[in-house]
Design an enzyme around this catalytic site. Sequence first.
Site, PDB file in Angstrom:
ATOM      1  N   TYR A  13       0.850  -1.194   0.000  1.00 35.05           N
ATOM      2  CA  TYR A  13       0.000   0.000   0.000  1.00 35.05           C
ATOM      3  C   TYR A  13       0.883   1.240   0.000  1.00 35.05           C
ATOM      4  O   TYR A  13       1.873   1.285   0.718  1.00 35.05           O
ATOM      5  CB  TYR A  13      -0.912   0.023   1.241  1.00 35.05           C
ATOM      6  CG  TYR A  13      -2.354  -0.200   0.854  1.00 35.05           C
ATOM      7  CD1 TYR A  13      -3.026   0.756   0.091  1.00 35.05           C
ATOM      8  CD2 TYR A  13      -3.020  -1.359   1.195  1.00 35.05           C
ATOM      9  CE1 TYR A  13      -4.334   0.542  -0.310  1.00 35.05           C
ATOM     10  CE2 TYR A  13      -4.327  -1.568   0.793  1.00 35.05           C
ATOM     11  CZ  TYR A  13      -4.980  -0.612   0.039  1.00 35.05           C
ATOM     12  OH  TYR A  13      -6.258  -0.814  -0.368  1.00 35.05           O
TER      13      TYR A  13
ATOM     14  N   GLU B 103      -0.549   4.816  -0.421  1.00 33.09           N
ATOM     15  CA  GLU B 103      -1.350   6.033  -0.653  1.00 33.09           C
ATOM     16  C   GLU B 103      -0.502   7.263  -0.347  1.00 33.09           C
ATOM     17  O   GLU B 103       0.336   7.252   0.543  1.00 33.09           O
ATOM     18  CB  GLU B 103      -2.602   6.001   0.215  1.00 33.09           C
ATOM     19  CG  GLU B 103      -3.636   5.034  -0.339  1.00 33.09           C
ATOM     20  CD  GLU B 103      -4.854   4.878   0.540  1.00 33.09           C
ATOM     21  OE1 GLU B 103      -5.197   5.829   1.257  1.00 33.09           O
ATOM     22  OE2 GLU B 103      -5.448   3.797   0.507  1.00 33.09           O
TER      23      GLU B 103
ATOM     24  N   ASP C 286      -6.964  14.468 -24.000  1.00 37.00           N
ATOM     25  CA  ASP C 286      -6.888  13.047 -23.658  1.00 37.00           C
ATOM     26  C   ASP C 286      -6.175  12.361 -24.827  1.00 37.00           C
ATOM     27  O   ASP C 286      -6.754  12.119 -25.881  1.00 37.00           O
ATOM     28  CB  ASP C 286      -8.315  12.512 -23.478  1.00 37.00           C
ATOM     29  CG  ASP C 286      -8.345  11.019 -23.180  1.00 37.00           C
ATOM     30  OD1 ASP C 286      -7.292  10.361 -23.319  1.00 37.00           O
ATOM     31  OD2 ASP C 286      -9.429  10.516 -22.833  1.00 37.00           O
TER      32      ASP C 286
ATOM     33  N   THR D  66      -3.676   6.870 -21.486  1.00 37.40           N
ATOM     34  CA  THR D  66      -3.477   5.498 -21.025  1.00 37.40           C
ATOM     35  C   THR D  66      -2.022   5.171 -21.350  1.00 37.40           C
ATOM     36  O   THR D  66      -1.376   5.863 -22.142  1.00 37.40           O
ATOM     37  CB  THR D  66      -4.382   4.503 -21.782  1.00 37.40           C
ATOM     38  OG1 THR D  66      -4.175   4.667 -23.184  1.00 37.40           O
ATOM     39  CG2 THR D  66      -5.848   4.719 -21.458  1.00 37.40           C
TER      40      THR D  66
ATOM     41  N   LYS E 262      -1.912   1.612 -24.868  1.00 41.23           N
ATOM     42  CA  LYS E 262      -2.342   1.562 -26.278  1.00 41.23           C
ATOM     43  C   LYS E 262      -1.094   1.783 -27.152  1.00 41.23           C
ATOM     44  O   LYS E 262      -0.179   0.980 -27.083  1.00 41.23           O
ATOM     45  CB  LYS E 262      -3.436   2.599 -26.516  1.00 41.23           C
ATOM     46  CG  LYS E 262      -4.655   2.391 -25.605  1.00 41.23           C
ATOM     47  CD  LYS E 262      -5.749   3.372 -25.938  1.00 41.23           C
ATOM     48  CE  LYS E 262      -6.698   3.619 -24.793  1.00 41.23           C
ATOM     49  NZ  LYS E 262      -7.922   2.856 -24.823  1.00 41.23           N
TER      50      LYS E 262
ATOM     51  N   ARG F  88      -1.269  -1.909 -18.661  1.00 37.82           N
ATOM     52  CA  ARG F  88      -2.588  -1.276 -18.561  1.00 37.82           C
ATOM     53  C   ARG F  88      -2.519  -0.231 -17.466  1.00 37.82           C
ATOM     54  O   ARG F  88      -2.164  -0.537 -16.335  1.00 37.82           O
ATOM     55  CB  ARG F  88      -3.663  -2.292 -18.163  1.00 37.82           C
ATOM     56  CG  ARG F  88      -3.857  -3.428 -19.107  1.00 37.82           C
ATOM     57  CD  ARG F  88      -5.245  -4.002 -18.941  1.00 37.82           C
ATOM     58  NE  ARG F  88      -6.197  -3.134 -19.588  1.00 37.82           N
ATOM     59  CZ  ARG F  88      -6.377  -3.072 -20.908  1.00 37.82           C
ATOM     60  NH1 ARG F  88      -5.684  -3.835 -21.713  1.00 37.82           N
ATOM     61  NH2 ARG F  88      -7.250  -2.245 -21.425  1.00 37.82           N
TER      62      ARG F  88
HETATM   63  N1  PLP Z   1      -9.702   7.937 -23.112  1.00 39.29           N
HETATM   64  C1  PLP Z   1      -9.723   7.508 -24.383  1.00 39.29           C
HETATM   65  C2  PLP Z   1      -9.588   8.506 -25.485  1.00 39.29           C
HETATM   66  C3  PLP Z   1      -9.882   6.152 -24.659  1.00 39.29           C
HETATM   67  O1  PLP Z   1      -9.921   5.724 -25.927  1.00 39.29           O
HETATM   68  C4  PLP Z   1     -10.005   5.238 -23.580  1.00 39.29           C
HETATM   69  C5  PLP Z   1     -10.169   3.783 -23.781  1.00 39.29           C
HETATM   70  O2  PLP Z   1     -10.623   3.260 -24.706  1.00 39.29           O
HETATM   71  C6  PLP Z   1      -9.988   5.749 -22.280  1.00 39.29           C
HETATM   72  C7  PLP Z   1      -9.828   7.087 -22.076  1.00 39.29           C
HETATM   73  C8  PLP Z   1     -10.194   4.842 -21.100  1.00 39.29           C
HETATM   74  O3  PLP Z   1      -9.111   4.032 -20.841  1.00 39.29           O
HETATM   75  P1  PLP Z   1      -9.237   2.799 -19.827  1.00 39.29           P
HETATM   76  O4  PLP Z   1      -9.945   1.729 -20.535  1.00 39.29           O
HETATM   77  O5  PLP Z   1      -7.821   2.479 -19.481  1.00 39.29           O
HETATM   78  O6  PLP Z   1      -9.974   3.294 -18.618  1.00 39.29           O
END
Ligand code: PLP
Length: 479
Positions: free
Chosen positions: A65, A67, A242, A271, A274, A280
Site C-alpha cells: 500500500y 497512498e 486526452d 493510457t 495503447k 494497462r
Molecule cells: N480515453 C480515451 C480517449 C480512450 O480511448 C479510452 C479507452 O478506450 C480511455 C480514455 C479509457 O481508458 P481505460 O480503458 O484504461 O480506462
Amino acid sequence: MSSPNAESTAFRSALEVIRAVEPRVAGAIAAELADQRESLKLIASENYASPATLLAMGNWFSDKYAEGTVGRRFYAGCQNVDTVEALAAEHARELFGAAHAYVQPHSGIDANLVAFWAVLADRVEAPALKKAQARHVNDLTEADWFALRRELGNQRMLGMSLDAGGHLTHGFRPNISGKMFDQRSYGTDPETGLIDYDKVAEAAREFKPLILVAGYSAYPRRVNFRIMREIADSVGATFMVDMAHFAGLVAGKVLTGDFDPVPHAHIVTTTTHKSLRGPRGGMVLCQPELAEQVDRGCPMVLGGPLPHVMAAKAVALAEARRPDFADYAQRIVANAQALAEGLLRRGATLVTGGTDNHLAIIDVTSYALTGRQAEQALLDAGIVTNRNSVPQDPNGAWYTSGIRIGTPALTTRGLGTAEMDTIAELIHTVLSQTNAGANPDGTASKAKYALDPAVADKVSRQAGELLAGFPLYPTVDLT
Ligand code: PLP
C-alpha cells in the site's frame, strides 16, 4: 539486452509456479499467448507490451500500500515504491517534455477523473468539493452529486461527440463525467468528416465551458492543439487533451508542433497500454499550477496506487525514450496509411477518406452491412477488429455502421506496408462476401449475417500464414 534464454526461462518458471497452485490459471495464461500469436489483431487500442514490462508487473510491489505521493505517504516502508514512482514520473516528464507527471491512475478513465477534479478544485471555490475530496467518488450519493454540482455552479465541459470519435469519459452518460458536468459536444463536418475549428470556436463562445476537451478514440486524423488552445483561451476555458490513443505517436515524435498536445494543453491525460505499449494504466501530465491538485487523485478518485504497474510504467517509458521507439511510431502511421490506401483502392469507404494517425474507420454501409455484422464476419475469418460509430451513425451506438482498425499491435509484431496491402485484401474479401441476414418476420436484421464458411476458412488460413512470418514474442518459448 537480457541473455537469449532469459525470457523463456522467466515465463516458463512463472507458469510452473502458478500451475502448482491453480493449473487452470496457468493454462489460461498460456492459452492467451497462443491466441494472441494466432490472431490478426487490428484493435486500435491494443498492443503487445515487452517481456520486461510484463515481468515488472509480477512481483512484490503488488503487496504494497502506498497512498500519498513520493516522499509523502500515508503508509510506512514505501521507499522502494518511491523509487519506481519517481522513475516513472521522471521518464514521463522527459519523454513528453512535461512539467509534471502523475503516474498513479489505474486506467485512462481514472486519469480523466483525476484531471477533471483537479481542474474543478483549481478553478472553483466550493466547500462541498473539499468534503468530496476527502472521500471516493463512489461514496457520493445522488443527493451529494446534486449539491456538489449546484455548489460548483453546474460547470460545463465541451468535448468531441461520441459518434465523431470522442470518448465516453468526455462528459457522456453513463460515464460519471456526464453527471459531474453540464456537457455539450462538437462534432465533425458532415461532408469531410474533419473537425471544423470554426464550429468548435462557435460552440465554445455560446456554451462557455470551464473545460474544453480534445482527444478521441476513433478519429483518424491529427488534431491541431494550437488552434484548440486558442479557442480555450478565448473563452477562459482550461484546455485538456486526452491522448490515450495517440500517446505513442507523441512519444515517438510523429506528432510534433501544433499536433503535440503537451506544450499547448493545461492538462494532458493518457493510457499507457495503447500506442504507448506499456502496462494497462493511466497517467496525467500537467502544467505546474495544476500539479498540487493532480497529486490529490488519491484518495479523491483513486484507491492505493498499483506499485507493480508503476514499475512496469517506468520500464515501458524507458523503452519509449529509446531511438527505436521513434522508428516504431513512424511505422505505425505508415502501416495505417498503407492499410487505408489498400482498402480505398479496393472500393471501401473510409471516414475522412483516409488516415494520418494509427487508425482508420471503415464505413461498412457501403458493403450493405452494420458494424456488428462486419465485426462478427471478420472475426469468423480470424481478423479481430471492433465495431464503431461513424459520424451521424444511422445504426446507433450498439449496431453501428463502422469498423475501427488500427496498426500499433501488428507494427510491434513487425508487419510492414506490404503486409498491410494483403490485409486490406483479406478485409475486403470478407466484407464484400458477407450478406446481411433477415429477421423471422422478413425485416432486415442488424445482427444476422451470412458468410460462406469456405471463404472464412480460406481468409483465416491466409491470415495465419501471414502471421507465421512475424512471430509474436519470438524470445518466449513456453514448450
Ligand atoms: N480515453 C480515451 C480517449 C480512450 O480511448 C479510452 C479507452 O478506450 C480511455 C480514455 C479509457 O481508458 P481505460 O480503458 O484504461 O480506462
